[in-house]
Design an enzyme around this catalytic site. Structure first.
Site, short mmCIF file in Angstrom:
data_model
loop_
_atom_site.label_atom_id
_atom_site.label_comp_id
_atom_site.label_asym_id
_atom_site.label_seq_id
_atom_site.Cartn_x
_atom_site.Cartn_y
_atom_site.Cartn_z
CG LEU A 92 -1.55 -0.79 1.03
CD1 LEU A 92 -2.81 -1.19 2.41
CD2 LEU A 92 -2.66 -0.95 0.38
CG HIS A 108 5.20 -11.14 7.10
ND1 HIS A 108 5.40 -10.83 6.07
CD2 HIS A 108 6.25 -11.93 7.52
CE1 HIS A 108 6.58 -11.80 5.67
NE2 HIS A 108 7.42 -12.23 6.51
#
Ligand code: GAR
Length: 199
Positions: A92, A108
């Site tokens: 992003l 993650h």
């Protein structure tokens, strides 16, 4: 807290968040939109089965900026207050993050800052580490680098392949993301520099 979940694939973390919210395990949270950049993402069907609104904004045929503007518009239209990235395989830009600053979480599959980027479980196996795990963090402009909300640890066995390690980590991902969402929705935390402190 109206939560929007961005996915690119099967969406098991999205399901964990949506089910936890619906079952009252994350007080005040409701998943109101699941958005994918991939029309075939398996998670879309799993969201629809749960009665959650879905949207697809493909990257193909759009510039990066156009793509992000459309994603942001869809989130805005659904009244999303907190964005959870759950296997969303796009970075992003500062432009998107400017609108949702401090309100974007990511999961993650490693103990960050170890093994950022793609194929984190393979990186862990190939590096030969003895423990790995998952990290939920606030998203900033850096790659997998924002303030850490929570982490969970799993052993790495001598017999592990990237696939077996991924499966062990995934179980912990679902727990970690639910716990992190509950903390963020409760508002009982503060971010001081890089540290997320519980209040
Ligand atoms: C999860 O393991 C997540 O941690 C990872 O993709 C998988 C998505 O699974 N994300 C990343 O690697 C981001 N860099 P899911 O679609 O079943 O939630």
């Amino acid at each position: 807290m109206r939560v929007g979940v961005l996915i690119s694939g099967r969406g098991s973390n999205m399901v964990a968040l949506a089910d936890a919210a619906r079952e009252g395990r994350v007080p005040g949270a409701q998943v109101v939109l699941v958005l994918s950049d991939k029309p075939r993402a398996g998670g879309l069907e799993r969201a629809r089965e749960r009665g959650i609104e879905t949207a697809v904004v493909e990257r193909r045929g759009r510039t990066r900026e156009e793509h992000e503007r459309e994603v942001a518009a869809a989130l805005r239209a659904a009244g999303v207050e907190l964005v959870c990235l759950a296997g969303y395989m796009r970075l992003l830009s500062p432009c998107f993050l400017g609108e949702f600053r401090g309100r974007v979480l990511n999961i993650h599959p490693s103990l960050l800052p170890a093994f950022p980027g793609l194929d984190a479980q393979r990186q862990a196996v190939e590096h030969g580490v003895k423990v790995s795990g998952c990290t939920v963090h606030f998203v900033d402009e850096t790659l997998d680098g924002g303030p850490v909300v929570t982490q969970r640890v799993v052993p790495v066995l001598d017999s592990d392949t990237p696939e077996t390690l991924s499966a062990r980590i995934l179980v912990e991902e679902h727990r970690a993301y639910t716990e992190a969402l509950a903390l963020v929705c409760s508002g009982r935390y503060e971010v001081v520099g890089r540290r997320v402190a519980r209040l």
